[in-house]
Design an enzyme around this catalytic site. Structure first.
Site, short mmCIF file in Angstrom:
data_model
loop_
_atom_site.label_atom_id
_atom_site.label_comp_id
_atom_site.label_asym_id
_atom_site.label_seq_id
_atom_site.Cartn_x
_atom_site.Cartn_y
_atom_site.Cartn_z
N HIS A 77 0.83 -1.22 0.00
CA HIS A 77 0.00 0.00 0.00
C HIS A 77 0.87 1.26 0.00
O HIS A 77 0.57 2.23 -0.71
CB HIS A 77 -0.96 0.00 1.20
CG HIS A 77 -1.83 -1.23 1.25
ND1 HIS A 77 -2.44 -1.65 2.39
CD2 HIS A 77 -2.17 -2.12 0.28
CE1 HIS A 77 -3.13 -2.76 2.12
NE2 HIS A 77 -2.97 -3.07 0.86
N HIS A 233 -9.42 -1.87 -4.61
CA HIS A 233 -8.28 -2.24 -3.77
C HIS A 233 -7.34 -3.21 -4.49
O HIS A 233 -6.12 -3.15 -4.30
CB HIS A 233 -8.73 -2.83 -2.42
CG HIS A 233 -7.56 -3.02 -1.51
ND1 HIS A 233 -7.00 -1.98 -0.80
CD2 HIS A 233 -6.79 -4.11 -1.27
CE1 HIS A 233 -5.93 -2.43 -0.15
NE2 HIS A 233 -5.78 -3.71 -0.43
N ASP A 237 -3.34 -2.76 -4.90
CA ASP A 237 -2.34 -3.80 -4.59
C ASP A 237 -1.43 -4.06 -5.79
O ASP A 237 -0.21 -4.16 -5.65
CB ASP A 237 -3.04 -5.11 -4.23
CG ASP A 237 -3.49 -5.17 -2.79
OD1 ASP A 237 -3.03 -4.36 -1.97
OD2 ASP A 237 -4.32 -6.06 -2.48
N HIS A 260 -1.46 -11.36 -5.02
CA HIS A 260 -0.03 -11.04 -4.87
C HIS A 260 0.90 -12.06 -5.54
O HIS A 260 1.87 -11.68 -6.16
CB HIS A 260 0.33 -10.90 -3.40
CG HIS A 260 -0.27 -9.70 -2.77
ND1 HIS A 260 -0.04 -8.41 -3.22
CD2 HIS A 260 -1.13 -9.56 -1.74
CE1 HIS A 260 -0.71 -7.55 -2.49
NE2 HIS A 260 -1.39 -8.22 -1.58
ZN ZN Z 1 -3.95 -4.67 -0.12
#
Ligand code: ZN
Length: 292
Positions: A77, A233, A237, A260
């Site tokens: 973030h 969001h 990311d 991720h």
């Molecule tokens: Zn995040």
């Protein structure tokens, strides 16, 4: 197109709890000189960890960078906010193992950078432009980039949950639109996963103050900041994970149900393609010289 390298004007700091570790840390942003890059400095141990793909050590639920046995977790973030502000050179001093989650979004970091002031440095950034499409696929999850002069991120998610469901957003990367549309979007998690995560040593600092929490029916700590806060969001990311390339990238990115670990494989592949491209260019230059 020339883009200047940037740092901040003065030192600023922020403190808070780590989402996964539950440990309070202080983060201090220090100006750095042109070409030094973004570096995490474990101020308590005197260890420097470059914010680069080669430093990534863990990708479960958050992105962690490390060196030897020392790490800094949940970097995405803060890195996303730095990307949005065009910061290329910065020392991030931190006195513990995880960047504070604050409110779960990138907005507090945008305000922090704003308070520090952004300073142009006397050198240009080498922007990475992909020459050909690059893609990673894992079952029904995928992410790809195609050549473009701008960074555009198109993200689609599909959750079997009444509040989330299918969400899609195309985001044209730019500081002001990031501030308005992406930075405020918060981390989210499911109540049913909390016990499992905590048993695995994760989500120990998670609370209704720093995370959107969902049960089977809906959001437990509303209201949402946007109806489609979840996909926003995910874009936040991804932009944070792209920062680990170590230089700005342009292209049109399409992500479907990624996270991720897929972001990370994607960044690896972009870096490998860029390296191969640079090797080809230097071999070509050497060949041209030998024929001169
Ligand atoms: Zn995040």
């Amino acid at each position: 197109m020339h883009v200047k390298r940037k740092s901040i004007s003065t030192k600023v700091s922020i403190t808070g709890i780590g989402l996964h570790s539950g440990i309070y840390t202080k983060v201090e942003l220090h100006p750095a000189h042109a070409g030094s890059g973004i570096t995490f400095v474990r101020a308590d141990l005197g260890i420097r960890i470059p914010a680069l793909q080669a430093s990534t050590t863990a990708l479960d639920h958050a992105t962690t960078v490390g060196r030897d046995d020392v790490s800094v977790g949940t970097v995405e973030h803060l890195l996303s906010a730095l990307m949005a502000c065009g910061i290329t050179d910065l020392d991030i001093h931190i006195n513990g193992p995880e960047v504070p989650i604050i409110d779960g979004s990138a907005l507090p970091f945008m305000h922090l950078i704003d308070a520090a002031g952004v300073r142009e440095l006397g050198a240009d950034v080498r922007v990475l432009r992909v020459k050909e499409p690059i893609e990673v696929v894992d079952g029904n999850r995928s992410i790809r980039i195609t050549p473009s002069n701008r960074l555009v991120v198109k993200y689609k998610i599909d959750f079997d949950h009444p509040t989330i469901g299918k969400q899609a957003l195309a985001f044209d990367f730019h500081h002001d639109s990031f501030l308005k549309k992406i930075a405020p979007a918060r981390t989210f998690g499911f109540k049913q996963d909390v016990d499992k995560l905590r048993a695995a040593g994760l989500a120990r600092g998670g609370s209704i103050e720093n995370c959107i929490v969902l049960d089977e029916r809906g959001v437990m700590n509303g209201p949402l900041r946007y109806r489609d806060e979840f996909v926003r969001h995910k874009i936040l990311d991804l932009i944070g994970d792209l920062a680990l390339i170590g230089r700005p990238v342009v292209g049109e990115i399409t992500a479907y149900r990624a996270g991720h670990s897929l972001h990370s494989r994607f960044v690896e592949k972009i870096l490998r393609a860029a390296e191969a491209e640079e090797d080809a260019v230097s071999i070509g230059a050497a060949a041209a010289e030998s024929f001169a």
